[in-house]
Design a protein around this motif. Structure first.
Motif, short mmCIF file in Angstrom:
data_model
loop_
_atom_site.label_atom_id
_atom_site.label_comp_id
_atom_site.label_asym_id
_atom_site.label_seq_id
_atom_site.Cartn_x
_atom_site.Cartn_y
_atom_site.Cartn_z
N ILE A 225 -12.89 -5.78 0.33
CA ILE A 225 -12.02 -6.95 0.37
C ILE A 225 -12.70 -8.03 1.22
CG2 ILE A 225 -9.75 -7.83 1.04
CD1 ILE A 225 -9.63 -5.92 -1.28
N PRO A 226 -12.94 -9.24 0.69
CA PRO A 226 -13.54 -10.31 1.49
C PRO A 226 -12.72 -10.57 2.74
CG PRO A 226 -13.48 -10.91 -0.83
CD PRO A 226 -12.67 -9.66 -0.70
N ASP A 227 -13.40 -10.91 3.81
CA ASP A 227 -12.70 -11.13 5.07
C ASP A 227 -11.69 -12.27 4.97
OD1 ASP A 227 -12.52 -10.49 7.99
OD2 ASP A 227 -13.06 -12.60 8.13
N SER A 228 -12.01 -13.31 4.20
CA SER A 228 -11.07 -14.42 4.06
C SER A 228 -9.78 -13.96 3.38
CB SER A 228 -11.72 -15.54 3.23
OG SER A 228 -12.10 -15.07 1.95
N THR A 229 -9.90 -13.07 2.40
CA THR A 229 -8.71 -12.52 1.72
C THR A 229 -7.91 -11.65 2.68
OG1 THR A 229 -9.86 -12.54 -0.40
CG2 THR A 229 -7.91 -11.14 -0.23
N ARG A 230 -8.63 -10.82 3.42
CA ARG A 230 -7.95 -9.94 4.38
C ARG A 230 -7.17 -10.74 5.40
NH1 ARG A 230 -8.91 -7.44 9.27
NH2 ARG A 230 -10.86 -8.61 9.54
N GLN A 231 -7.77 -11.81 5.93
CA GLN A 231 -7.09 -12.64 6.91
C GLN A 231 -5.87 -13.32 6.31
OE1 GLN A 231 -7.63 -12.65 10.07
NE2 GLN A 231 -9.47 -11.37 9.97
N ARG A 232 -5.96 -13.72 5.03
CA ARG A 232 -4.83 -14.36 4.37
C ARG A 232 -3.68 -13.37 4.20
NH1 ARG A 232 -7.63 -16.27 0.53
NH2 ARG A 232 -6.83 -15.21 -1.34
N VAL A 233 -4.01 -12.13 3.86
CA VAL A 233 -2.99 -11.10 3.70
C VAL A 233 -2.33 -10.79 5.04
CG1 VAL A 233 -2.60 -8.66 3.16
CG2 VAL A 233 -4.02 -10.07 1.64
N LEU A 234 -3.13 -10.64 6.09
CA LEU A 234 -2.58 -10.35 7.42
C LEU A 234 -1.68 -11.48 7.91
CD1 LEU A 234 -5.74 -8.80 9.18
CD2 LEU A 234 -3.73 -7.59 8.28
N GLN A 235 -2.08 -12.72 7.63
CA GLN A 235 -1.26 -13.86 8.03
C GLN A 235 0.06 -13.86 7.28
OE1 GLN A 235 -2.01 -16.16 10.55
NE2 GLN A 235 0.18 -16.59 10.23
N ALA A 236 0.02 -13.51 5.99
CA ALA A 236 1.24 -13.45 5.20
C ALA A 236 2.18 -12.37 5.73
CB ALA A 236 0.90 -13.19 3.73
N MET A 237 1.63 -11.24 6.11
CA MET A 237 2.44 -10.16 6.70
C MET A 237 3.14 -10.65 7.96
SD MET A 237 -0.02 -6.82 6.40
CE MET A 237 -0.65 -6.23 4.83
N GLN A 238 2.39 -11.36 8.79
CA GLN A 238 2.97 -11.86 10.04
C GLN A 238 4.04 -12.91 9.76
OE1 GLN A 238 0.05 -13.12 12.94
NE2 GLN A 238 1.54 -14.33 14.08
N ASP A 239 3.80 -13.77 8.79
CA ASP A 239 4.75 -14.85 8.51
C ASP A 239 6.10 -14.33 8.03
OD1 ASP A 239 2.84 -16.65 9.24
OD2 ASP A 239 2.23 -17.17 7.18
N ILE A 240 6.10 -13.27 7.23
CA ILE A 240 7.38 -12.78 6.69
C ILE A 240 7.88 -11.51 7.40
CG2 ILE A 240 6.88 -13.78 4.44
CD1 ILE A 240 6.31 -11.01 3.38
N GLY A 241 7.13 -11.06 8.41
CA GLY A 241 7.58 -9.90 9.18
C GLY A 241 7.46 -8.59 8.46
N TYR A 242 6.38 -8.43 7.68
CA TYR A 242 6.20 -7.19 6.93
C TYR A 242 5.69 -6.09 7.87
CZ TYR A 242 4.27 -3.73 3.72
OH TYR A 242 3.98 -2.56 3.07
N VAL A 243 6.31 -4.91 7.81
CA VAL A 243 5.90 -3.75 8.60
C VAL A 243 5.51 -2.63 7.64
CG1 VAL A 243 6.56 -2.04 10.31
CG2 VAL A 243 7.45 -4.37 10.49
N PRO A 244 4.25 -2.16 7.69
CA PRO A 244 3.82 -1.10 6.76
C PRO A 244 4.57 0.20 6.98
CG PRO A 244 1.95 -2.10 7.88
CD PRO A 244 3.17 -2.59 8.58
N ASN A 245 4.80 0.93 5.92
CA ASN A 245 5.41 2.26 5.99
C ASN A 245 4.27 3.26 6.19
OD1 ASN A 245 6.49 4.80 5.49
ND2 ASN A 245 7.97 4.01 4.01
N VAL A 246 4.03 3.65 7.45
CA VAL A 246 2.87 4.48 7.75
C VAL A 246 3.00 5.87 7.13
CG1 VAL A 246 2.27 3.27 9.85
CG2 VAL A 246 3.88 5.17 9.97
N ALA A 247 4.22 6.38 7.03
CA ALA A 247 4.40 7.70 6.44
C ALA A 247 4.00 7.67 4.97
CB ALA A 247 5.85 8.15 6.59
N ALA A 248 4.42 6.63 4.26
CA ALA A 248 4.06 6.53 2.84
C ALA A 248 2.56 6.39 2.69
CB ALA A 248 4.77 5.33 2.22
#
Length: 348
Positions: free
Chosen positions: A38-61
């Motif tokens: 995954i390109p770093d620019s894409t990864r940073q965009r995804v991480l920023q989106a997670m932060q913006d909407i408050g997404y929390v990964p389901n670690v068990a899944a």
């Protein structure tokens, strides 16, 4: 009627906000596992989106899907709180926590109770909760049934490290242990240096690995004069046990734990004997059944904090695909007045 609770943000919403596919979001969460870069620019965009909407990964899944979540499990066959042995287990847990924090792992403490009248098991019906973690540090005594459970778990490929040497026929089980043979040999030598011509190794009937290792150390120390050493394993110490030892010439005693030591002292007292005038002794480990040992009791200190730390490091090494050889850590010898015997200096 209360309004239905709204579910948290989803991967689909993260993908929409970041302008990427849901598969790309999944790859970012899994750290790029599967060989897809995954390109770093894409990864940073995804991480920023997670932060913006408050997404929390389901670690068990994620774990069940085969990914890593940087969570280590901790499983004890005996309960650690509240219990009379909590002071014995606590230093191990402290060391585990310290090393996990240093290596950026979270901990998952498994506290599933034993069934009514049953035993706490590490695996149940082939669906162990331990597998929610990347790997597991384990503590406690193994009986034959528990060894079967553990063999099933290890055989399934779940990375496991034991605190304490444990024999698991047919499987290689990495472990971190204390050097009980060397510690016992040191304690035995201390008694011999105090002039005790005949010594006794006093152990429990249970033949756990640590007890076997201690006895090996005793026999090694007495190798030059085996006729001056005795080994006795008892359920409890009675005046008859003490009298038989004294009749054989024993004046120095090595006790596996403080409960046997207290039993010996009490039984000897009924015969009118006191330490250190009439006999000497040392305890081969830290207190298990009480907070600390009485003043003057010579003993061995087990490096429990360091054992916990090294168990986590060994597990992290195993998770990295590196060889995980068992490790044995030195104990500390603490001399005391209980050694009795000749009037010579008691040195560290």
């Amino acid at each position: 009627m209360a309004p239905p609770s709204r579910k948290g943000p989803t991967q689909r919403e993260v993908a929409r906000l970041a302008g990427v596919s849901q598969a790309a979001v999944s790859q970012v969460l899994n750290g790029g596992e599967g060989g897809i870069r995954i390109p770093d620019s894409t990864r940073q965009r995804v991480l920023q989106a997670m932060q913006d909407i408050g997404y929390v990964p389901n670690v068990a899944a994620r774990r069940l899907a085969g990914g890593r979540n940087r969570i280590l499990g901790v499983f004890t066959y005996e309960p650690v709180f509240p219990t009379s042995t909590r002071d014995f287990f606590t230093p191990f847990l402290e060391g585990i926590e310290e090393a996990a924090a240093e290596l950026d792992y979270d901990l998952l403490l498994h506290t599933r109770p034993a069934p009514q009248g049953g035993r706490r098991a590490a695996d149940h019906d082939g669906a162990s909760r331990l597998r929610l973690a990347d790997g597991t540090v384990m503590l406690g005594i193994l009986d034959e049934a528990r060894r079967g459970d553990l063999a099933q778990l290890v055989g399934s490929g779940h990375p496991t490290v034991f605190i304490g040497r444990r024999d698991l026929p047919g499987h290689e089980l990495p472990y971190v242990t204390a050097d009980y043979p060397a510690a016992t040999a040191r304690a035995c030598t201390a008694l011999l240096e105090r002039g005790h011509e005949c010594t006794l190794y006093l152990g429990t009937v249970a033949r756990h690995e640590s007890a076997v290792d201690r006895e090996l150390g005793y026999r090694a120390a007495m190798g030059h004069a085996p006729e001056r050493g005795r080994v006795e394993r008892v359920e409890s110490v009675t005046p008859q046990v003490v009298q038989a030892a004294l009749d054989a010439g024993v004046t120095g005693v090595l006790c596996e734990n403080e409960r046997l030591t207290a039993g010996w002292i009490a039984a000897a007292a009924t015969l009118g004997l006191r330490w250190p005038q009439d006999y000497g002794f040392a305890v081969l480990g830290d207190p298990i059944y009480q907070g600390e040992l009485p003043a003057g009791w010579a003993h061995v200190t087990i490096p429990r904090v360091q054992m916990g730390r090294e168990a986590v490091r060994l597990l992290a090494q195993l998770l990295s695909g590196l060889p995980a050889e068992p490790r044995s850590l030195p104990c500390q010898w603490v001399p005391g007045a209980s050694l009795g015997g000749a009037d010579v200096p008691v040195t560290q």
